[in-house]
Design a protein around this motif. Sequence first.
Motif, short mmCIF file in Angstrom:
data_model
loop_
_atom_site.label_atom_id
_atom_site.label_comp_id
_atom_site.label_asym_id
_atom_site.label_seq_id
_atom_site.Cartn_x
_atom_site.Cartn_y
_atom_site.Cartn_z
N SER A 165 0.85 -1.19 0.00
CA SER A 165 0.00 0.00 0.00
C SER A 165 0.88 1.24 0.00
CB SER A 165 -0.90 0.01 1.24
OG SER A 165 -0.10 0.19 2.41
N ASP A 166 0.30 2.40 -0.28
CA ASP A 166 1.05 3.66 -0.26
C ASP A 166 1.67 3.89 1.11
OD1 ASP A 166 0.37 4.13 -2.88
OD2 ASP A 166 -1.31 5.46 -2.41
N GLU A 167 0.91 3.59 2.14
CA GLU A 167 1.41 3.78 3.51
C GLU A 167 2.59 2.86 3.79
OE1 GLU A 167 -0.22 3.39 8.12
OE2 GLU A 167 -1.62 3.26 6.44
N GLU A 168 2.52 1.62 3.33
CA GLU A 168 3.61 0.67 3.54
C GLU A 168 4.86 1.08 2.77
OE1 GLU A 168 1.04 -3.42 4.36
OE2 GLU A 168 1.43 -2.75 2.31
#
Length: 202
Positions: A165-168
């Motif tokens: 994900s973008d956060e990861e």
Amino acid sequence: MKLLGAVLVTLTLLLPGAWGSQETRTCVFQSLTEEDRKFCRGDLEIIYPEVGDVGCTYIPKCHGYRQRLSLEWGEPRVRFPRAKKNMKYVLVMVDPDAPNRAEPSLQFWRHWMVTDIPGLDLRVGNVDGKVLTAYTRPKPPRHSGYHRYQFHLYMQPAGEIIELSDEERDSLGTFNLEEFAEVFDLGRPVATTQFITKNYED
């Protein structure tokens, strides 16, 4: 195989003149505690230059091995002799002890992630797949004690496209490995192993 590697390293260190004028010392490859050994299963080999397979061992400080691990050596060869040649695999390397084992508020710190690794390559120690997280060397902070560096190998479901994900992607710390495996239906790892090291100056 691991025992043979340790014997060869020891013999090399004992040979006259093997290290020039340096004092000859025997490196002791200490095994993990019974509790930490339980994590190692499935015959997954993690191979670094000079020391060989470091699975289920402490990295010894002698001959600068911990320093080389943190500052010089690149990604290890990862070998899984039992890989199915027509399947693909996912490899994840994490530190569950960030910033330290007593208070691991940043676990799991992601050090390496590769997907779509052909089983045929894994059999001979090649991790040739799609890199989602480039390899970062183990560099435990000073005075943070010993850190475990864990390798999880999953069989990748056919046709499954795995992404972060973008956060990861933005943060390597606090990676939820269990949730990641569940989202992409990876199931339990087919093999796991770990080595333990600490800051080379400690």
